[in-house]
Design a protein around this motif. Structure first.
Motif, short mmCIF file in Angstrom:
data_model
loop_
_atom_site.label_atom_id
_atom_site.label_comp_id
_atom_site.label_asym_id
_atom_site.label_seq_id
_atom_site.Cartn_x
_atom_site.Cartn_y
_atom_site.Cartn_z
N LEU A 180 0.84 -1.20 0.00
CA LEU A 180 0.00 0.00 0.00
C LEU A 180 0.88 1.25 0.00
CD1 LEU A 180 -2.75 1.41 0.30
CD2 LEU A 180 -2.51 1.16 2.78
N VAL A 181 1.87 1.26 0.90
CA VAL A 181 2.79 2.39 0.97
C VAL A 181 3.62 2.50 -0.31
CG1 VAL A 181 4.83 3.29 2.16
CG2 VAL A 181 2.89 2.43 3.47
N ALA A 182 4.01 1.35 -0.89
CA ALA A 182 4.80 1.36 -2.12
C ALA A 182 4.00 1.95 -3.28
CB ALA A 182 5.24 -0.05 -2.47
N THR A 183 2.72 1.60 -3.35
CA THR A 183 1.86 2.14 -4.41
C THR A 183 1.69 3.65 -4.25
OG1 THR A 183 0.65 0.04 -4.55
CG2 THR A 183 -0.40 1.96 -5.53
N ILE A 184 1.40 4.06 -3.01
CA ILE A 184 1.25 5.50 -2.73
C ILE A 184 2.57 6.23 -2.98
CG2 ILE A 184 0.79 7.20 -0.93
CD1 ILE A 184 -1.08 5.13 0.36
N GLY A 185 3.68 5.60 -2.56
CA GLY A 185 5.00 6.20 -2.76
C GLY A 185 5.34 6.40 -4.22
N GLY A 186 4.97 5.44 -5.07
CA GLY A 186 5.20 5.57 -6.51
C GLY A 186 4.45 6.75 -7.09
N VAL A 187 3.21 6.93 -6.64
CA VAL A 187 2.40 8.06 -7.12
C VAL A 187 3.03 9.38 -6.66
CG1 VAL A 187 0.15 9.19 -6.97
CG2 VAL A 187 0.28 6.70 -7.18
N ILE A 188 3.49 9.42 -5.41
CA ILE A 188 4.13 10.63 -4.88
C ILE A 188 5.40 10.95 -5.66
CG2 ILE A 188 5.37 11.57 -2.87
CD1 ILE A 188 3.36 10.05 -1.10
N ALA A 189 6.18 9.92 -5.99
CA ALA A 189 7.41 10.13 -6.77
C ALA A 189 7.08 10.69 -8.16
CB ALA A 189 8.17 8.82 -6.90
N ILE A 190 6.03 10.18 -8.77
CA ILE A 190 5.60 10.68 -10.09
C ILE A 190 5.21 12.15 -9.99
CG2 ILE A 190 3.77 10.54 -11.82
CD1 ILE A 190 3.78 7.50 -11.40
N ILE A 191 4.46 12.52 -8.94
CA ILE A 191 4.05 13.91 -8.76
C ILE A 191 5.27 14.81 -8.57
CG2 ILE A 191 2.85 15.50 -7.20
CD1 ILE A 191 0.85 13.22 -6.63
N GLY A 192 6.25 14.33 -7.78
CA GLY A 192 7.46 15.12 -7.55
C GLY A 192 8.23 15.36 -8.84
N ILE A 193 8.34 14.34 -9.67
CA ILE A 193 9.07 14.47 -10.94
C ILE A 193 8.33 15.42 -11.88
CG2 ILE A 193 9.73 13.21 -13.03
CD1 ILE A 193 10.30 10.80 -11.20
N LEU A 194 7.01 15.34 -11.93
CA LEU A 194 6.22 16.23 -12.80
C LEU A 194 6.34 17.69 -12.34
CD1 LEU A 194 2.97 14.09 -13.31
CD2 LEU A 194 4.77 14.56 -14.99
N LEU A 195 6.31 17.91 -11.02
CA LEU A 195 6.46 19.28 -10.50
C LEU A 195 7.84 19.83 -10.83
CD1 LEU A 195 4.80 18.97 -6.96
CD2 LEU A 195 3.91 20.21 -8.94
N SER A 196 8.84 18.98 -10.75
CA SER A 196 10.21 19.41 -11.05
C SER A 196 10.36 19.77 -12.53
CB SER A 196 11.18 18.29 -10.68
OG SER A 196 12.50 18.61 -11.08
#
Length: 335
Positions: A182-198
């Motif tokens: 669950l945390v891994a799935t959420i973490g992957g989404v958070i990483a994607i958001i961080g890369i897109l913001l960057s």
């Protein structure tokens, strides 16, 4: 040869969700590691650490859940049920180390942000999207395993909410796989958001922030798993199961009261002990028949490994009702 066959048979009893998750996370960690090596993206580093920690963790959990099924020996007469709790307590150390590394690298990136190229961004997004898909697959399998273990019924998307409500009753290994994925799935989404913001907004520190958030989520898993398995290693009593067993006991009018009742969880199984106050007017044969009926009913309950039933004379002081133990002060003899 016979010993090898025995070990193979024991391994087949290991938690299947943990083994599946370990294999999938190993593949994911290799893919993420390659992407980090190519792009140098810190959010991808955090995700690599996350998946690597999960893979190692879940593999040890699989071995621990299998070894906990080993039959008692002369040297260990109480069996190996709590071994899975001890393995999980050790496994969270791995996740804790990976959490620290993810937070440390994220903090460093916030202080010294580095821009990822367009090609690197595309590679990271493709890898993370693939990883989220695979993690979601493993998470859904863990959800169905929770449903199966607790004896609930749910199909399709209903599996998701039901698995969350029943998670507390699942086996320790299944709970760990559920929470980690669950945390891994959420973490992957958070990483994607961080890369897109960057990439699109030029906020390059967002990747570092994403790494820290992922690390904090991993620490949450560490704390939750540690507390759950510390209770298991100490044989925590299950109040709900005790109440359910009491209702079966009181179905026999010859049983006047319950002096003591313990439903202790040891690893993935329950050890049940009870002292019952019985009508002294019944014969020994009748008492033995009642004892056998109670043992048969309790043994049939999910997860119960052994049952100990003892009888005592009724002292006329109520200690239990059908809804649970009464006030202990009231249950004490009055002088």
């Amino acid at each position: 040869m016979a010993n090898a066959t025995g070990k193979a048979g024991l391994l087949r009893k290991g938690n299947k969700s943990a083994l599946t998750a370990a294999i999938v996370n190993t593949i994911i960690s290799i893919i993420k590691g390659a992407a980090f090596f190519i792009t140098g993206n810190v959010a991808m580093f955090a995700e690599t650490m996350h998946s690597l920690g999960d893979a190692a963790n879940q593999f040890f959990v699989y071995l621990g859940s299998a070894l906990s099924k080993k039959m008692p020996t002369d040297r260990y007469p109480n069996g190996f049920g709590r071994l899975v709790n001890l393995v999980l307590l050790g496994a969270v150390i791995i996740v804790g180390i990976m959490s620290y590394e993810a937070i440390k690298e994220g903090y460093h990136h916030i202080l010294h942000p580095v821009e990822t190229s367009g090609t690197g961004t595309i590679i990271n997004l493709i890898v993370l999207a693939l990883a989220v898909g695979l993690e979601s697959f493993v998470l859904f399998k863990a959800m169905k395993e929770v449903i199966h273990e607790v004896g609930a019924e749910a199909k399709g998307l209903k599996v998701i909410p039901v698995s969350f409500t029943k998670l507390g009753k699942a086996k320790p290994a299944t709970k760990l796989v559920f929470m980690e994925d669950l945390v891994a799935t959420i973490g992957g989404v958070i990483a994607i958001i961080g890369i897109l913001l960057s990439y699109f907004l030029g906020w390059h520190a967002a990747e570092g922030v994403a790494s820290i958030v992922i690390g904090v989520l991993m620490f949450y898993v560490v704390g939750k798993v540690f507390l759950d398995n510390a209770k298991g290693a100490l044989s925590e009593a299950d109040d709900e199961m005790e109440v359910a067993i009491a209702k079966h006991i009181f179905a026999h009018p010859e049983v006047k009261d319950i002096r003591a009742l313990y439903a202790m969880k040891e690893g993935e199984e329950y050890h049940i002990e009870m002292k019952l106050e019985i009508d002294t007017s019944i014969s020994l044969a009748e008492a033995i028949a009642i004892k056998q009926k109670i043992e048969a009913v309790v043994h049939a309950m999910k997860g119960v490994s052994d049952v100990i039933v003892e009888f005592e004379e009724d002292d006329g002081i109520a200690s239990w009702s059908k809804d649970g133990p009464l006030n202990l002060e009231l249950a004490k003899p009055q002088h």
